[in-house]
Design a protein around this motif. Structure first.
Motif, PDB file in Angstrom:
ATOM      1  N   ARG A  50      -6.656   5.244   5.635  1.00  0.00           N
ATOM      2  CA  ARG A  50      -6.738   4.395   4.437  1.00  0.00           C
ATOM      3  C   ARG A  50      -5.945   5.340   3.383  1.00  0.00           C
ATOM      4  O   ARG A  50      -5.467   4.555   2.515  1.00  0.00           O
ATOM      5  N   THR A  51      -5.770   6.523   3.582  1.00  0.00           N
ATOM      6  CA  THR A  51      -5.102   7.496   2.229  1.00  0.00           C
ATOM      7  C   THR A  51      -3.729   7.092   2.874  1.00  0.00           C
ATOM      8  O   THR A  51      -2.936   6.860   1.597  1.00  0.00           O
ATOM      9  N   LYS A  52      -3.207   7.073   3.850  1.00  0.00           N
ATOM     10  CA  LYS A  52      -1.686   6.743   4.242  1.00  0.00           C
ATOM     11  C   LYS A  52      -1.509   5.269   3.446  1.00  0.00           C
ATOM     12  O   LYS A  52      -0.267   5.038   3.063  1.00  0.00           O
ATOM     13  N   ALA A  53      -2.134   4.380   3.798  1.00  0.00           N
ATOM     14  CA  ALA A  53      -2.191   3.063   3.312  1.00  0.00           C
ATOM     15  C   ALA A  53      -2.118   2.797   1.772  1.00  0.00           C
ATOM     16  O   ALA A  53      -1.175   2.160   1.197  1.00  0.00           O
ATOM     17  N   ALA A  54      -3.052   3.601   1.174  1.00  0.00           N
ATOM     18  CA  ALA A  54      -3.113   3.880  -0.436  1.00  0.00           C
ATOM     19  C   ALA A  54      -1.566   4.326  -0.830  1.00  0.00           C
ATOM     20  O   ALA A  54      -0.657   3.859  -1.846  1.00  0.00           O
ATOM     21  N   ASP A 101       1.454   4.252   0.708  1.00  0.00           N
ATOM     22  CA  ASP A 101       2.330   3.422   1.137  1.00  0.00           C
ATOM     23  C   ASP A 101       2.463   1.904  -0.072  1.00  0.00           C
ATOM     24  O   ASP A 101       3.452   1.733  -0.434  1.00  0.00           O
ATOM     25  N   ARG A 102       1.173   1.750  -0.331  1.00  0.00           N
ATOM     26  CA  ARG A 102       1.026   0.364  -1.432  1.00  0.00           C
ATOM     27  C   ARG A 102       1.785   1.155  -2.698  1.00  0.00           C
ATOM     28  O   ARG A 102       2.317   0.316  -3.203  1.00  0.00           O
ATOM     29  N   ILE A 103       1.056   2.443  -3.105  1.00  0.00           N
ATOM     30  CA  ILE A 103       1.588   2.793  -4.460  1.00  0.00           C
ATOM     31  C   ILE A 103       3.148   2.873  -4.477  1.00  0.00           C
ATOM     32  O   ILE A 103       3.890   2.470  -5.492  1.00  0.00           O
ATOM     33  N   ARG A 104       3.629   3.337  -3.356  1.00  0.00           N
ATOM     34  CA  ARG A 104       5.109   3.580  -3.417  1.00  0.00           C
ATOM     35  C   ARG A 104       5.916   2.309  -3.370  1.00  0.00           C
ATOM     36  O   ARG A 104       7.108   2.234  -4.006  1.00  0.00           O
ATOM     37  N   ALA A 105       5.402   1.287  -2.709  1.00  0.00           N
ATOM     38  CA  ALA A 105       5.947  -0.094  -2.745  1.00  0.00           C
ATOM     39  C   ALA A 105       6.021  -0.645  -4.006  1.00  0.00           C
ATOM     40  O   ALA A 105       6.995  -1.570  -4.651  1.00  0.00           O
ATOM     41  N   ASP A 106       4.994  -0.116  -4.892  1.00  0.00           N
ATOM     42  CA  ASP A 106       4.849  -0.897  -6.271  1.00  0.00           C
ATOM     43  C   ASP A 106       5.750  -0.161  -7.225  1.00  0.00           C
ATOM     44  O   ASP A 106       5.478  -0.202  -8.437  1.00  0.00           O
ATOM     45  N   ALA A 160      -7.365   8.649  -1.695  1.00  0.00           N
ATOM     46  CA  ALA A 160      -7.206   7.035  -1.685  1.00  0.00           C
ATOM     47  C   ALA A 160      -8.135   6.315  -2.742  1.00  0.00           C
ATOM     48  O   ALA A 160      -7.904   5.420  -3.469  1.00  0.00           O
ATOM     49  N   ASP A 161      -9.396   6.740  -2.922  1.00  0.00           N
ATOM     50  CA  ASP A 161     -10.412   6.312  -3.792  1.00  0.00           C
ATOM     51  C   ASP A 161      -9.774   6.524  -5.216  1.00  0.00           C
ATOM     52  O   ASP A 161      -9.891   5.324  -5.878  1.00  0.00           O
ATOM     53  N   LEU A 181      -6.372   6.815  -6.085  1.00  0.00           N
ATOM     54  CA  LEU A 181      -5.190   5.736  -6.231  1.00  0.00           C
ATOM     55  C   LEU A 181      -5.665   4.620  -6.529  1.00  0.00           C
ATOM     56  O   LEU A 181      -4.953   3.744  -7.126  1.00  0.00           O
ATOM     57  N   ASP A 182      -6.683   3.836  -5.484  1.00  0.00           N
ATOM     58  CA  ASP A 182      -7.059   2.785  -5.753  1.00  0.00           C
ATOM     59  C   ASP A 182      -7.546   2.154  -7.194  1.00  0.00           C
ATOM     60  O   ASP A 182      -7.390   1.053  -7.726  1.00  0.00           O
ATOM     61  N   GLU A 183      -8.107   3.215  -7.680  1.00  0.00           N
ATOM     62  CA  GLU A 183      -8.840   3.290  -9.098  1.00  0.00           C
ATOM     63  C   GLU A 183      -7.629   3.231 -10.071  1.00  0.00           C
ATOM     64  O   GLU A 183      -7.556   2.375 -11.165  1.00  0.00           O
ATOM     65  N   LEU A 184      -6.839   3.980 -10.096  1.00  0.00           N
ATOM     66  CA  LEU A 184      -5.521   4.394 -11.297  1.00  0.00           C
ATOM     67  C   LEU A 184      -4.441   3.518 -10.851  1.00  0.00           C
ATOM     68  O   LEU A 184      -3.455   3.374 -11.668  1.00  0.00           O
ATOM     69  N   PHE A 185      -4.197   2.792  -9.782  1.00  0.00           N
ATOM     70  CA  PHE A 185      -3.073   2.084  -9.363  1.00  0.00           C
ATOM     71  C   PHE A 185      -3.363   0.986  -8.567  1.00  0.00           C
ATOM     72  O   PHE A 185      -3.167   0.837  -7.512  1.00  0.00           O
ATOM     73  N   PRO A 186      -4.201   0.091  -9.448  1.00  0.00           N
ATOM     74  CA  PRO A 186      -4.812  -1.068  -8.767  1.00  0.00           C
ATOM     75  C   PRO A 186      -3.715  -2.209  -8.354  1.00  0.00           C
ATOM     76  O   PRO A 186      -2.664  -2.024  -8.753  1.00  0.00           O
ATOM     77  N   SER A 187      -3.815  -2.843  -7.203  1.00  0.00           N
ATOM     78  CA  SER A 187      -2.988  -3.652  -6.665  1.00  0.00           C
ATOM     79  C   SER A 187      -2.649  -4.888  -7.685  1.00  0.00           C
ATOM     80  O   SER A 187      -3.774  -5.333  -8.298  1.00  0.00           O
ATOM     81  N   ASP A 188      -1.566  -5.436  -7.825  1.00  0.00           N
ATOM     82  CA  ASP A 188      -1.277  -6.468  -8.590  1.00  0.00           C
ATOM     83  C   ASP A 188      -1.864  -7.794  -7.974  1.00  0.00           C
ATOM     84  O   ASP A 188      -1.375  -7.998  -6.942  1.00  0.00           O
ATOM     85  N   PRO A 189      -2.602  -8.592  -8.838  1.00  0.00           N
ATOM     86  CA  PRO A 189      -3.307  -9.664  -8.484  1.00  0.00           C
ATOM     87  C   PRO A 189      -2.025 -10.675  -7.948  1.00  0.00           C
ATOM     88  O   PRO A 189      -1.092 -10.917  -8.834  1.00  0.00           O
ATOM     89  N   MET A 190      -2.008 -11.328  -6.910  1.00  0.00           N
ATOM     90  CA  MET A 190      -1.009 -12.463  -6.325  1.00  0.00           C
ATOM     91  C   MET A 190      -1.180 -13.465  -7.384  1.00  0.00           C
ATOM     92  O   MET A 190      -2.249 -14.305  -7.649  1.00  0.00           O
TER      93      MET A 190
END
Length: 271
Positions: free
Chosen positions: A24-28, A30-35, A259-260, A262-271
């Motif tokens: 889950r940390t790795k996924a977080a 990957d996600r913020i870097r992609a953003d 990861a907790d 990163l998910d809080e401070l860099f939330p995923s953009d809604p589709m």
């Protein structure tokens, strides 16, 4: 507040010491870097050692910055461009090494894929060599090195290192930075070389405001970084001195605390 960079210690912050990064940390990451968020790994490990760890954990080097050797060196991981480098004065390094050796500690110096040391069989040396794919080489006199070291890594039992750390801080107050980075490891770098100064230097080099940086850590050598970042986060099992100064405390590395946040401070953009 909007943040554009995440800077994190590696051992016991992103990854439990001696283990692999939680999925889950790795996924977080990957996600913020992609953003488009800039990612920096800030560690006492050498660049070679960090590359070993990143490869073992399947983390891409694309767009990744590395601050290594407790702030003595910063590179772009994807093309090896050195952004800055700070070496120890050889005489200073030799004097400190003699004090540590006489106290019974193991002294280590990184050089590419080599680990020069006066105690190859010491448990701390074996850990450093094995976890970073380094070849330990015996050196009897640190004056004899044919390269200029960036730092001394000192290993030993905590009961030995704690008073030795205080002694070195006192004796080299105007010449060096000295701090513990683990229960059994201590960092010795040139004056003004630490994770905080390094993070500031990296941000200046690539044009990221410090107040847009979120920093994560767990130990004494992370404190300077916490003091300059816009938002500072410690994992819950970090040292008390760090927990007392940070803006936020999260779960330990084994429980995906980074990861907790990163998910809080860099939330995923809604589709």
């Amino acid at each position: 507040m909007s943040y554009s960079m995440a800077a994190s210690d590696w051992d016991d912050t992103l990854v439990p010491l001696g283990d692999t990064i939680p999925e889950r940390t790795k996924a977080a990451l990957d996600r913020i870097r992609a953003d488009g968020v800039a990612m920096v790994v800030v560690s006492g490990r050498s660049v070679h050692g960090l590359r070993v760890q990143l490869r073992r954990n399947g983390i891409s080097l694309d767009g990744l910055y590395l601050i290594a050797l407790n702030g003595a060196l910063a590179v772009r991981a994807w093309d090896d461009e050195v952004l800055f480098s700070h070496q120890l004065d050889p005489d200073l390094a030799a004097r400190a090494a003699r004090i540590c050796a006489e106290a019974g500690a193991a002294v280590m110096v990184h050089h590419h894929d080599q680990l020069w040391t006066d105690r190859p069989e010491d448990f701390a040396v074996r850990f450093e060599a094995e976890s970073n794919d380094l070849a330990p080489l015996l050196v009897g006199d640190f004056d004899a090195l044919d390269f200029v070291p960036a730092k001394l890594l000192i290993g030993g039992e905590n009961a030995l290192l704690k008073p030795l750390c205080e002694r070195l801080k006192s004796e080299f107050a105007d010449e060096a930075e000295v701090m513990l980075s683990a229960d059994f490891l201590m960092e010795f770098t040139a004056k003004g070389v630490d994770k905080g100064h390094a993070l500031r230097g990296l941000c200046e080099a690539i044009g990221v405001p410090l107040d847009e940086v979120v920093a994560f850590g767990d130990n004494f050598n992370d404190i300077p970084m916490m003091k300059v970042a816009g938002h500072s986060v410690a994992v819950a099992d970090g040292v008390r001195e760090l927990l007392e100064i940070v803006d936020q405390v999260t779960a330990p590395s084994s429980e995906c605390g980074v990861a907790d946040v990163l998910d809080e401070l860099f939330p995923s953009d809604p589709m």
